[in-house]
Design a protein around this motif. Structure first.
Motif, PDB file in Angstrom:
ATOM      1  N   LYS A 108       0.849  -1.183   0.000  1.00 36.45           N
ATOM      2  CA  LYS A 108       0.000   0.000   0.000  1.00 36.45           C
ATOM      3  C   LYS A 108       0.886   1.234   0.000  1.00 36.45           C
ATOM      4  N   ASP A 109       0.855   1.945  -1.096  1.00 35.24           N
ATOM      5  CA  ASP A 109       1.633   3.162  -1.267  1.00 35.24           C
ATOM      6  C   ASP A 109       0.764   4.097  -2.092  1.00 35.24           C
ATOM      7  N   GLU A 110       0.536   5.295  -1.594  1.00 35.42           N
ATOM      8  CA  GLU A 110      -0.363   6.217  -2.292  1.00 35.42           C
ATOM      9  C   GLU A 110       0.092   6.499  -3.721  1.00 35.42           C
ATOM     10  N   ALA A 111       1.404   6.412  -3.981  1.00 35.03           N
ATOM     11  CA  ALA A 111       1.903   6.668  -5.334  1.00 35.03           C
ATOM     12  C   ALA A 111       1.404   5.617  -6.322  1.00 35.03           C
ATOM     13  N   LEU A 112       1.066   4.444  -5.810  1.00 34.28           N
ATOM     14  CA  LEU A 112       0.561   3.378  -6.681  1.00 34.28           C
ATOM     15  C   LEU A 112      -0.710   3.801  -7.401  1.00 34.28           C
ATOM     16  N   PHE A 113      -1.554   4.530  -6.705  1.00 31.94           N
ATOM     17  CA  PHE A 113      -2.862   4.828  -7.247  1.00 31.94           C
ATOM     18  C   PHE A 113      -2.797   5.815  -8.408  1.00 31.94           C
ATOM     19  N   ASP A 114      -1.756   6.656  -8.442  1.00 27.16           N
ATOM     20  CA  ASP A 114      -1.562   7.524  -9.599  1.00 27.16           C
ATOM     21  C   ASP A 114      -1.268   6.701 -10.843  1.00 27.16           C
ATOM     22  N   LYS A 115      -0.420   5.697 -10.695  1.00 25.36           N
ATOM     23  CA  LYS A 115      -0.104   4.810 -11.824  1.00 25.36           C
ATOM     24  C   LYS A 115      -1.344   4.036 -12.259  1.00 25.36           C
ATOM     25  N   ARG A 120      -2.670   4.659 -19.925  1.00 27.17           N
ATOM     26  CA  ARG A 120      -1.546   4.781 -20.865  1.00 27.17           C
ATOM     27  C   ARG A 120      -0.298   4.133 -20.293  1.00 27.17           C
ATOM     28  N   PHE A 121      -0.171   4.173 -18.983  1.00 27.92           N
ATOM     29  CA  PHE A 121       0.974   3.560 -18.330  1.00 27.92           C
ATOM     30  C   PHE A 121       0.976   2.056 -18.565  1.00 27.92           C
ATOM     31  N   VAL A 122      -0.200   1.442 -18.405  1.00 31.49           N
ATOM     32  CA  VAL A 122      -0.312   0.005 -18.610  1.00 31.49           C
ATOM     33  C   VAL A 122      -0.112  -0.352 -20.078  1.00 31.49           C
ATOM     34  N   CYS A 123      -0.691   0.438 -20.971  1.00 34.20           N
ATOM     35  CA  CYS A 123      -0.548   0.164 -22.402  1.00 34.20           C
ATOM     36  C   CYS A 123       0.916   0.243 -22.837  1.00 34.20           C
ATOM     37  N   LYS A 124       1.661   1.155 -22.237  1.00 35.55           N
ATOM     38  CA  LYS A 124       3.079   1.275 -22.583  1.00 35.55           C
ATOM     39  C   LYS A 124       3.832   0.007 -22.205  1.00 35.55           C
ATOM     40  N   ILE A 125       3.502  -0.562 -21.051  1.00 35.00           N
ATOM     41  CA  ILE A 125       4.150  -1.791 -20.609  1.00 35.00           C
ATOM     42  C   ILE A 125       3.884  -2.927 -21.590  1.00 35.00           C
ATOM     43  N   PHE A 126       2.635  -3.005 -22.077  1.00 37.38           N
ATOM     44  CA  PHE A 126       2.262  -4.081 -22.987  1.00 37.38           C
ATOM     45  C   PHE A 126       2.444  -3.709 -24.462  1.00 37.38           C
ATOM     46  N   ASP A 134     -12.635   0.705 -20.926  1.00 34.52           N
ATOM     47  CA  ASP A 134     -12.014   1.311 -19.747  1.00 34.52           C
ATOM     48  C   ASP A 134     -13.127   1.568 -18.736  1.00 34.52           C
ATOM     49  N   LYS A 135     -13.187   0.753 -17.688  1.00 33.83           N
ATOM     50  CA  LYS A 135     -14.246   0.906 -16.697  1.00 33.83           C
ATOM     51  C   LYS A 135     -13.640   1.306 -15.359  1.00 33.83           C
ATOM     52  N   LYS A 136     -13.657   2.564 -15.071  1.00 32.58           N
ATOM     53  CA  LYS A 136     -13.282   3.071 -13.767  1.00 32.58           C
ATOM     54  C   LYS A 136     -13.495   4.581 -13.757  1.00 32.58           C
ATOM     55  N   MET A 137     -13.634   5.128 -12.600  1.00 32.72           N
ATOM     56  CA  MET A 137     -13.678   6.572 -12.458  1.00 32.72           C
ATOM     57  C   MET A 137     -12.410   7.014 -11.732  1.00 32.72           C
ATOM     58  N   VAL A 138     -12.334   6.677 -10.469  1.00 34.30           N
ATOM     59  CA  VAL A 138     -11.140   6.986  -9.690  1.00 34.30           C
ATOM     60  C   VAL A 138     -10.809   5.767  -8.850  1.00 34.30           C
ATOM     61  N   PHE A 139      -9.549   5.378  -8.863  1.00 35.13           N
ATOM     62  CA  PHE A 139      -9.098   4.231  -8.080  1.00 35.13           C
ATOM     63  C   PHE A 139      -8.295   4.757  -6.897  1.00 35.13           C
ATOM     64  N   SER A 140      -8.774   4.531  -5.682  1.00 39.53           N
ATOM     65  CA  SER A 140      -8.103   5.084  -4.512  1.00 39.53           C
ATOM     66  C   SER A 140      -8.098   4.077  -3.376  1.00 39.53           C
ATOM     67  N   SER A 141      -7.254   4.337  -2.389  1.00 43.03           N
ATOM     68  CA  SER A 141      -7.101   3.401  -1.279  1.00 43.03           C
ATOM     69  C   SER A 141      -8.353   3.297  -0.423  1.00 43.03           C
ATOM     70  N   ASP A 142      -9.208   4.310  -0.447  1.00 39.32           N
ATOM     71  CA  ASP A 142     -10.422   4.262   0.367  1.00 39.32           C
ATOM     72  C   ASP A 142     -11.675   4.065  -0.480  1.00 39.32           C
TER      73      ASP A 142
END
Length: 211
Positions: A108-115, A120-126, A134-142
């Motif tokens: 659990k690291d808050e920086a993870l949620f920005d990634k 585009r970050f995931v697409c670059k990896i693949f 693309d199904k999401k609005m905001v992905f956060s720890s809470d």
């Protein structure tokens, strides 16, 4: 970061006869080797057999082989059985082949949620530039909103990535599908020949996001 390998699986969609599947058929015809005792049941519409951490479920329109709790991600064993099965029953219609990798990651690291909020970050990896879904609005720890991405590398295969935050760990599932196999049956070997590449991409995803 702690990674738990839940399972890998290989799936074929088509038209099957559940009565064919038996422990002897798997060992004699599909070259499945194990020292574990077979457990399971068979009905006219589904046969389910388990040998320890390896399970086989054959339904009228779906055949799934799953291996759980691997020390490292590896499709070699179950891929071999699936290819042998489809080679023996070479007239079995197959429409789609798919594989899944499922892991839990404790970190659990808050920086993870920005990634995780940047497809585009995931697409670059693949090495993909095409988002189909693309199904999401905001992905956060809470929050409780999961990530559901579907994207391609060229026209085929289709990659589906889902990430869920489950209070104190992430559950990550990658599904890769090779479609329209019925038009070219030799494509049943596509995932087998590309599984090492897919595993490398998945491990790269984990490393670049969670490290």
């Amino acid at each position: 970061m702690k990674v738990k390998n839940n399972f890998v699986s290989i799936i074929a969609l088509g038209n099957f006869n559940p009565a064919i599947l038996s422990p002897d058929f798997l060992k004699d015809s599909c070259k499945f080797e194990t020292t574990d005792e077979a457990k399971g049941k068979a009905t006219p519409v589904v046969t389910a057999i388990e040998f320890g951490d390896t399970s086989f479920i054959l339904e009228l329109e779906k055949f799934q082989i799953m291996e759980r709790n691997q020390s490292s991600i590896d499709f070699l064993r179950i891929m071999s059985v699936m290819v042998n099965y489809l080679d023996v029953l070479k007239f079995t219609p197959v429409h789609v082949m798919g594989l899944n990798i499922n892991v839990d990651i404790s970190e659990k690291d808050e920086a993870l949620f920005d990634k995780l909020n940047d497809p585009r970050f995931v697409c670059k990896i693949f090495n993909s530039d095409t988002i189909l879904y693309d199904k999401k609005m905001v992905f956060s720890s809470d929050g409780e909103t999961p990530i559901r991405w579907e994207f391609t590398k060229g026209d085929d295969p289709v990659y589906k990535l889902s990430i869920d935050w489950l209070e104190d760990f992430f559950r990550v599932n990658l599904n890769v599908e090779k479609r329209d196999i019925i038009k070219a049956r030799d494509q049943i070997n596509y995932l087998s020949s590309h599984s090492e590449e897919i595993i490398i991409e998945f491990n790269s995803l984990i490393t670049q996001i969670w490290n």
